[in-house]
Write a protein that holds these residues in place. Structure first.
Motif, short mmCIF file in Angstrom:
data_model
loop_
_atom_site.label_atom_id
_atom_site.label_comp_id
_atom_site.label_asym_id
_atom_site.label_seq_id
_atom_site.Cartn_x
_atom_site.Cartn_y
_atom_site.Cartn_z
N LEU A 152 1.13 -0.80 -0.10
CA LEU A 152 0.30 -0.30 -0.14
C LEU A 152 0.90 0.81 0.06
O LEU A 152 1.88 1.39 0.09
N LYS A 153 0.32 2.40 -0.10
CA LYS A 153 1.33 3.12 -0.87
C LYS A 153 0.28 4.77 0.24
O LYS A 153 -1.51 4.29 -0.11
N GLU A 154 0.96 5.92 0.71
CA GLU A 154 0.37 6.84 1.62
C GLU A 154 0.85 8.52 1.73
O GLU A 154 1.83 8.02 1.53
N LYS A 155 0.16 8.95 0.97
CA LYS A 155 0.87 10.82 1.29
C LYS A 155 0.55 11.20 2.12
O LYS A 155 -0.77 10.48 2.37
N GLN A 156 1.74 11.91 2.52
CA GLN A 156 1.40 12.96 3.95
C GLN A 156 2.19 13.63 3.63
O GLN A 156 2.62 14.13 2.90
N ALA A 157 1.77 15.47 4.26
CA ALA A 157 1.86 16.40 4.41
C ALA A 157 3.66 17.09 3.92
O ALA A 157 4.47 16.96 3.81
N TYR A 158 4.22 15.49 4.57
CA TYR A 158 5.55 15.75 5.00
C TYR A 158 6.55 14.72 3.91
O TYR A 158 8.13 14.60 4.39
N GLY A 159 6.13 14.05 3.36
CA GLY A 159 6.39 13.01 2.36
C GLY A 159 5.25 11.91 2.21
O GLY A 159 4.21 11.97 2.63
N HIS A 160 6.03 10.75 1.97
CA HIS A 160 4.77 9.55 1.41
C HIS A 160 5.31 8.14 1.96
O HIS A 160 6.88 8.24 1.80
N TYR A 161 5.45 7.26 1.81
CA TYR A 161 5.30 5.93 2.73
C TYR A 161 4.53 4.88 1.63
O TYR A 161 3.88 5.16 0.56
N ALA A 162 6.16 3.65 1.29
CA ALA A 162 5.53 3.01 1.06
C ALA A 162 5.23 1.23 2.27
O ALA A 162 5.98 1.33 2.82
N VAL A 163 4.16 0.60 2.06
CA VAL A 163 4.08 -0.48 3.08
C VAL A 163 3.50 -1.61 2.71
O VAL A 163 3.25 -2.06 1.78
N ASN A 164 4.63 -2.28 3.36
CA ASN A 164 4.39 -4.06 2.77
C ASN A 164 4.38 -4.21 3.88
O ASN A 164 4.05 -4.64 5.27
N ASP A 171 -6.51 -13.33 14.42
CA ASP A 171 -7.54 -11.99 15.35
C ASP A 171 -7.29 -10.74 14.58
O ASP A 171 -7.52 -9.56 14.93
N ALA A 172 -7.15 -10.41 13.19
CA ALA A 172 -6.70 -9.09 12.35
C ALA A 172 -5.73 -8.57 12.68
O ALA A 172 -6.09 -7.18 12.13
N SER A 173 -4.23 -9.35 13.46
CA SER A 173 -4.02 -8.01 13.70
C SER A 173 -2.71 -8.77 12.42
O SER A 173 -2.93 -9.05 11.88
N MET A 174 -1.78 -7.32 11.94
CA MET A 174 -0.63 -7.70 10.70
C MET A 174 0.54 -8.60 10.92
O MET A 174 1.03 -8.36 12.48
N GLU A 175 1.55 -8.90 10.59
CA GLU A 175 2.27 -9.27 11.06
C GLU A 175 3.81 -9.37 9.43
O GLU A 175 3.16 -9.22 8.15
N ASP A 176 4.97 -9.30 10.52
CA ASP A 176 5.99 -8.82 8.71
C ASP A 176 4.89 -7.11 8.70
O ASP A 176 5.69 -7.07 7.13
N VAL A 177 5.63 -6.58 8.64
CA VAL A 177 4.93 -5.42 8.78
C VAL A 177 6.60 -4.01 8.25
O VAL A 177 7.05 -4.27 9.07
N ARG A 178 6.50 -3.99 7.11
CA ARG A 178 7.37 -3.17 6.75
C ARG A 178 7.05 -1.71 6.18
O ARG A 178 6.31 -1.85 4.95
N ILE A 179 7.95 -0.45 7.15
CA ILE A 179 6.77 0.17 6.72
C ILE A 179 7.67 1.16 5.50
O ILE A 179 9.13 1.39 6.52
N GLY A 186 12.27 11.72 -3.01
CA GLY A 186 11.64 10.67 -3.83
C GLY A 186 13.46 9.66 -3.02
O GLY A 186 13.30 9.19 -2.76
N TYR A 187 14.10 10.29 -1.25
CA TYR A 187 15.20 10.20 -0.87
C TYR A 187 14.18 9.18 0.10
O TYR A 187 13.46 9.41 1.00
N LEU A 188 14.90 7.69 0.22
CA LEU A 188 14.56 6.96 2.02
C LEU A 188 15.24 7.69 2.70
O LEU A 188 16.50 7.79 2.86
N VAL A 189 13.89 7.67 3.88
CA VAL A 189 14.46 8.39 5.04
C VAL A 189 15.18 7.44 6.10
O VAL A 189 15.91 7.79 6.71
N SER A 190 13.68 6.11 5.80
CA SER A 190 13.62 5.21 6.89
C SER A 190 13.39 4.07 6.89
O SER A 190 12.20 4.03 5.75
N LEU A 191 12.93 3.21 7.05
CA LEU A 191 12.69 1.77 7.03
C LEU A 191 12.14 1.39 8.77
O LEU A 191 13.45 1.29 9.47
N THR A 192 11.08 0.92 8.52
CA THR A 192 9.92 0.56 10.03
C THR A 192 9.89 -0.90 9.73
O THR A 192 9.10 -1.25 9.12
#
Length: 368
Positions: A152-164, A171-179, A186-192
């Motif tokens: 998924l992708k999301e744009k915010q005021a200070y940048g944008h994110y690609a979420v996996n 239980d409807a929770s997420m596993e192995d999340v990468r942000i 367009g430069y990579l700022v962080s990986l969570t």
């Protein structure tokens, strides 16, 4: 007129119910045979015959939604042909039942079928399908989209994110999340990276067992990467649980509102929403096909059955219904590949069969 409606509506509804029941029993048998292959496997400990039967039973509303236009056509054709063969429809015609009155009467019944199809496809089937997938994942593991997970992708005021999101737990929770966080250049700022994640109530995700890597700007004198560990990490986002489920589940199993919201999210973040737009318009137009099928069945009441029986005409109705489903699926793929307008792709099968039904009505009923 009330007696006439009671006669026609009762006969048609009973026939449609029996035909639907027959189709559902057939598909239930096929689904049970398919699910028996998963019973007793090492990876499916606990997933036994009772659980498989519950899973297959929860898939019934989806089959009802997919098959109902066909069963409406077959059931209505059977009733119209039987009334014609027994001369009951001839008696009704001599009593003042003209073609247009007969058409209006059946269209009123068709509108009832339209509302029923919409309710099943928009509320009952998505809920039952989601429950079935969660039930199965409880015994067989988590739900995922292939090996790469859902993006998924999301744009915010200070940048944008690609979420996996790797998968969804029972239980409807997420596993192995990468942000992946990017700045406006367009430069990579962080990986969570988080092993698990929960959806918060304040438009945020709460990640657990998190590893966060922050990168300095490429033009800096000493580029470096700073890594840190966190037990929990809160990430503000408007990506909701419904959007993640939409990326994991099949779009045809979603409700109309969920599809519309997910389409808006994809368009707002510059992602292709063609597939979901087609499914959205199919959700809008597909219930209307019940109305088309009722009109298509009316000319069978004006046929003569000296040279053939009801079985041959019912078989013709089965073939017409199957061709409608095939055309729907083919147009879905063609529209996706050719980039056609989603509303046109979804409406075209119904328009084609509307022309066929009105042509048959005009030729067999009005002119003859």
């Amino acid at each position: 007129m009330k007696t006439l409606r009671r006669l026609l509506y009762g006969e048609v509804i009973a026939a449609v119910f029996l035909v639907t029941l027959g189709f559902i029993a057939l598909f239930f048998f096929f689904d049970v045979v398919e699910e028996l292959q998963a019973v007793g496997k090492i990876k499916s400990v606990g997933y036994q015959i009772p659980q498989a039967l519950i899973y297959v039973a929860l898939m019934i509303p989806s089959h009802v939604y997919e098959l109902f236009p066909i069963t409406v056509l077959i059931g209505t054709i059977f009733v119209m042909a039987r009334l014609a063969r027994s001369s009951e429809f001839t008696i009704l015609r001599t009593s003042g039942l003209g073609p247009w009155r007969a058409l209006r009467t059946l269209m009123a019944l068709g509108l009832g079928f339209v509302l029923f199809t919409f309710a099943v496809g928009d509320y009952v089937a998505p809920l039952a399908d989601k429950t079935a997938q969660l039930l199965k994942s409880r015994f067989q593991g988590s739900m995922s989209v292939g090996k790469t997970g859902a993006w998924l992708k999301e744009k915010q005021a200070y940048g944008h994110y690609a979420v996996n999101v790797g998968s969804l737990a029972p239980d409807a929770s997420m596993e192995d999340v990468r942000i992946f966080e990017f700045d406006n250049q367009g430069y990579l700022v962080s990986l969570t990276q988080g092993k698990t994640g929960q959806f918060g109530e304040d438009e945020s995700w709460l990640l657990q067992d998190v590893e966060r890597t922050e990168f300095t700007a490429p033009e800096s004198a000493t580029p470096r990467a700073d890594r840190a560990q966190f037990e929990s990490f809160r990430w503000p986002t408007k990506v909701s649980a419904e959007m993640v489920s939409a990326a994991v589940l099949r779009p045809e199993r979603m409700g109309t509102i969920d599809l519309f919201q997910y389409m808006r999210h994809l368009n707002a973040n510059g992602q292709s929403a063609q597939k979901y737009e087609i499914q959205f318009w199919k959700k809008v137009f597909y219930p209307m096909s019940c109305l088309v099928m009722v009109v298509l069945a009316l000319p069978f009441a004006y046929l003569h059955f000296r040279s053939g029986g009801i079985a041959s005409y019912t078989f013709g109705g089965v073939m017409a219904g199957i061709s409608f489903v095939l055309l729907n699926n083919v147009m879905n793929d063609l529209g996706n590949l050719q980039g056609w307008q989603p509303w046109f792709t979804a409406a075209l099968p119904g328009l084609i069969y509307s022309v066929i039904s009105l042509t048959a009505f005009s030729w067999l009923v009005l002119r003859r």
